[in-house]
Design a protein around this motif. Sequence first.
Motif, PDB file in Angstrom:
ATOM      1  N   MET A  36      11.671  19.636  34.783  1.00 41.23           N
ATOM      2  CA  MET A  36      12.854  18.830  34.696  1.00 41.23           C
ATOM      3  C   MET A  36      13.141  18.626  33.224  1.00 41.23           C
ATOM      4  SD  MET A  36      13.692  15.341  36.784  1.00 41.23           S
ATOM      5  CE  MET A  36      12.100  15.357  37.440  1.00 41.23           C
ATOM      6  N   LYS A  37      14.034  19.390  32.736  1.00 39.30           N
ATOM      7  CA  LYS A  37      14.280  19.433  31.299  1.00 39.30           C
ATOM      8  C   LYS A  37      14.973  18.172  30.788  1.00 39.30           C
ATOM      9  CE  LYS A  37      12.786  23.470  32.176  1.00 39.30           C
ATOM     10  NZ  LYS A  37      11.996  23.395  33.351  1.00 39.30           N
ATOM     11  N   ASN A  38      15.732  17.482  31.658  1.00 37.00           N
ATOM     12  CA  ASN A  38      16.488  16.320  31.217  1.00 37.00           C
ATOM     13  C   ASN A  38      15.805  15.002  31.589  1.00 37.00           C
ATOM     14  OD1 ASN A  38      16.874  16.744  33.889  1.00 37.00           O
ATOM     15  ND2 ASN A  38      19.087  16.592  33.867  1.00 37.00           N
ATOM     16  N   PHE A  39      14.523  15.023  31.799  1.00 39.01           N
ATOM     17  CA  PHE A  39      13.734  13.858  32.152  1.00 39.01           C
ATOM     18  C   PHE A  39      13.099  13.349  30.872  1.00 39.01           C
ATOM     19  CE2 PHE A  39      10.130  11.723  34.237  1.00 39.01           C
ATOM     20  CZ  PHE A  39      10.755  11.137  35.320  1.00 39.01           C
ATOM     21  N   LYS A  40      13.726  12.382  30.214  1.00 40.48           N
ATOM     22  CA  LYS A  40      13.301  11.949  28.878  1.00 40.48           C
ATOM     23  C   LYS A  40      12.832  10.505  28.880  1.00 40.48           C
ATOM     24  CE  LYS A  40      14.790  15.756  26.874  1.00 40.48           C
ATOM     25  NZ  LYS A  40      13.933  16.862  26.922  1.00 40.48           N
ATOM     26  N   PHE A  41      11.628  10.310  28.407  1.00 39.56           N
ATOM     27  CA  PHE A  41      11.087   8.989  28.166  1.00 39.56           C
ATOM     28  C   PHE A  41      10.414   9.038  26.807  1.00 39.56           C
ATOM     29  CE2 PHE A  41      11.621   8.854  32.724  1.00 39.56           C
ATOM     30  CZ  PHE A  41      12.032   7.547  32.947  1.00 39.56           C
ATOM     31  N   ASP A  42      10.003   7.879  26.316  1.00 40.23           N
ATOM     32  CA  ASP A  42       9.298   7.846  25.040  1.00 40.23           C
ATOM     33  C   ASP A  42       8.090   6.930  25.175  1.00 40.23           C
ATOM     34  OD1 ASP A  42      10.234   5.171  24.769  1.00 40.23           O
ATOM     35  OD2 ASP A  42      12.020   5.861  23.714  1.00 40.23           O
ATOM     36  N   ASN A  43       7.370   6.742  24.089  1.00 38.41           N
ATOM     37  CA  ASN A  43       6.144   5.950  24.170  1.00 38.41           C
ATOM     38  C   ASN A  43       6.394   4.488  24.534  1.00 38.41           C
ATOM     39  OD1 ASN A  43       4.586   8.156  23.698  1.00 38.41           O
ATOM     40  ND2 ASN A  43       4.101   7.664  21.585  1.00 38.41           N
ATOM     41  N   LYS A  44       7.532   3.939  24.154  1.00 40.43           N
ATOM     42  CA  LYS A  44       7.833   2.549  24.499  1.00 40.43           C
ATOM     43  C   LYS A  44       8.243   2.425  25.967  1.00 40.43           C
ATOM     44  CE  LYS A  44       7.780   0.615  20.277  1.00 40.43           C
ATOM     45  NZ  LYS A  44       6.468   0.153  19.922  1.00 40.43           N
ATOM     46  N   ASN A  45       8.863   3.471  26.492  1.00 40.30           N
ATOM     47  CA  ASN A  45       9.358   3.498  27.870  1.00 40.30           C
ATOM     48  C   ASN A  45       8.752   4.695  28.580  1.00 40.30           C
ATOM     49  OD1 ASN A  45      11.628   1.370  27.688  1.00 40.30           O
ATOM     50  ND2 ASN A  45      12.008   2.711  25.952  1.00 40.30           N
ATOM     51  N   ALA A  46       7.576   4.502  29.160  1.00 40.14           N
ATOM     52  CA  ALA A  46       6.866   5.600  29.807  1.00 40.14           C
ATOM     53  C   ALA A  46       7.163   5.612  31.303  1.00 40.14           C
ATOM     54  CB  ALA A  46       5.363   5.451  29.578  1.00 40.14           C
ATOM     55  N   CYS A  47       7.008   6.773  31.904  1.00 39.00           N
ATOM     56  CA  CYS A  47       7.195   6.914  33.342  1.00 39.00           C
ATOM     57  C   CYS A  47       5.903   7.451  33.945  1.00 39.00           C
ATOM     58  CB  CYS A  47       8.350   7.867  33.646  1.00 39.00           C
ATOM     59  SG  CYS A  47       8.681   8.036  35.411  1.00 39.00           S
ATOM     60  N   LEU A  48       5.455   6.808  35.003  1.00 40.23           N
ATOM     61  CA  LEU A  48       4.252   7.244  35.702  1.00 40.23           C
ATOM     62  C   LEU A  48       4.680   7.914  36.996  1.00 40.23           C
ATOM     63  CD1 LEU A  48       1.148   7.249  35.869  1.00 40.23           C
ATOM     64  CD2 LEU A  48       1.324   5.065  37.064  1.00 40.23           C
ATOM     65  N   VAL A  49       4.353   9.197  37.129  1.00 45.46           N
ATOM     66  CA  VAL A  49       4.709   9.971  38.316  1.00 45.46           C
ATOM     67  C   VAL A  49       3.496  10.013  39.228  1.00 45.46           C
ATOM     68  CG1 VAL A  49       5.458  12.222  39.163  1.00 45.46           C
ATOM     69  CG2 VAL A  49       6.384  11.329  37.015  1.00 45.46           C
ATOM     70  N   SER A  89      15.621  10.839  40.988  1.00 45.93           N
ATOM     71  CA  SER A  89      16.511  11.477  41.954  1.00 45.93           C
ATOM     72  C   SER A  89      17.672  12.180  41.260  1.00 45.93           C
ATOM     73  CB  SER A  89      17.031  10.423  42.936  1.00 45.93           C
ATOM     74  OG  SER A  89      17.906  10.992  43.855  1.00 45.93           O
ATOM     75  N   HIS A  90      18.260  11.518  40.281  1.00 42.91           N
ATOM     76  CA  HIS A  90      19.374  12.125  39.539  1.00 42.91           C
ATOM     77  C   HIS A  90      18.922  13.390  38.809  1.00 42.91           C
ATOM     78  CE1 HIS A  90      22.937  12.601  37.104  1.00 42.91           C
ATOM     79  NE2 HIS A  90      22.173  12.625  36.034  1.00 42.91           N
ATOM     80  N   CYS A  91      17.799  13.301  38.121  1.00 42.53           N
ATOM     81  CA  CYS A  91      17.298  14.468  37.382  1.00 42.53           C
ATOM     82  C   CYS A  91      16.980  15.631  38.311  1.00 42.53           C
ATOM     83  CB  CYS A  91      16.065  14.100  36.568  1.00 42.53           C
ATOM     84  SG  CYS A  91      16.435  13.015  35.180  1.00 42.53           S
ATOM     85  N   ARG A  92      16.388  15.325  39.461  1.00 45.78           N
ATOM     86  CA  ARG A  92      16.030  16.387  40.403  1.00 45.78           C
ATOM     87  C   ARG A  92      17.262  16.998  41.061  1.00 45.78           C
ATOM     88  NH1 ARG A  92      10.979  15.046  44.065  1.00 45.78           N
ATOM     89  NH2 ARG A  92      11.424  17.192  44.609  1.00 45.78           N
ATOM     90  N   SER A  93      18.384  16.262  41.064  1.00 42.87           N
ATOM     91  CA  SER A  93      19.593  16.788  41.693  1.00 42.87           C
ATOM     92  C   SER A  93      20.305  17.808  40.805  1.00 42.87           C
ATOM     93  CB  SER A  93      20.548  15.648  42.045  1.00 42.87           C
ATOM     94  OG  SER A  93      21.104  15.079  40.878  1.00 42.87           O
ATOM     95  N   ILE A  94      20.002  17.833  39.532  1.00 46.33           N
ATOM     96  CA  ILE A  94      20.619  18.783  38.606  1.00 46.33           C
ATOM     97  C   ILE A  94      19.753  20.032  38.566  1.00 46.33           C
ATOM     98  CG2 ILE A  94      21.339  19.183  36.214  1.00 46.33           C
ATOM     99  CD1 ILE A  94      21.611  16.057  36.022  1.00 46.33           C
ATOM    100  N   LYS A  95      20.272  21.117  39.075  1.00 46.41           N
ATOM    101  CA  LYS A  95      19.488  22.346  39.225  1.00 46.41           C
ATOM    102  C   LYS A  95      19.709  23.296  38.055  1.00 46.41           C
ATOM    103  CE  LYS A  95      18.214  20.839  43.189  1.00 46.41           C
ATOM    104  NZ  LYS A  95      17.044  20.004  43.157  1.00 46.41           N
TER     105      LYS A  95
END
Length: 192
Positions: free
Chosen positions: A1-14, A113-119
Motif C-alpha cells: 500500500m504505497k499511500n499508507f503514510k504514518f510517522d514516528n509520532k503517529n504510528a499504526c499497528l496492523v 479501508s480507503h488505502c486498500r480501495s485504491i488499486k
Amino acid sequence: MKNFKFDNKNACLVIDDLTSEYLIDAPLEEGFLVVADKKTCFIDARSYHGVKDCLMAKGIDVRLYKSLTDIKDFLTEIGAEKLYLDFSKTSVKRYNEFLSFGIEILDAEQIISHCRSIKNQVEVENIIKACEIAENALYKALETVKLGISELELKNRIENNILEFGGSGTSFETIVFLHSFWELLEKQFKSI
C-alpha cells in the motif's frame, strides 16, 4: 500500500494478516506490523527465522516478538504519541492492553479501508485475472449440469474448476442457489 503514510509520532499497528499482506506482500499470521517512519514487523519465534531475511530484503525491520511489552517499548523508543488501530479487527481485551501503553489510541479502519480501495496496476491485473478464472470455472460447471445435481456437487465443481484454471481458492464461501442457476442455464441454452 504505497499511500499508507504514518510517522514516528503517529504510528499504526496492523493486527490482521490481510492488511499486513497488502502492506508488505507477506501475511503475518503470527505477528504485528508497526507502520511509522518505516515498517517494523514483530514476529514470534515460530515464524521469525523463516521470514526474517525475506522481510529485511524488502527494507522492513524485523524484531522478535515475545509480548506486547516489545511493541510498547518500540513505540516509546520512536516517540510515538498516537497509535492507530483498525478497531474492526481489534478485540476489546486487546484494545484495553494497547490503552495501557499510555498513548492516544485512534481508529484506523477508515484510513486502511480507503488505502486498500485504491488499486495499483498489479492489483487491477490480478482482479481481471480472478474474474476470468471465476467466469471460466462457472461456464465449465454449466457444461456438466444435469437433472438431479445437488447444490453441494455444483459448488464443489465450481471450486475445483477455479483451482484448475489457476486460482488459489475462493475469497469467500461459494453459495449456489439452483433456482437462480437454472434461470442462468436457461438463458445460456437459449443463446446457443
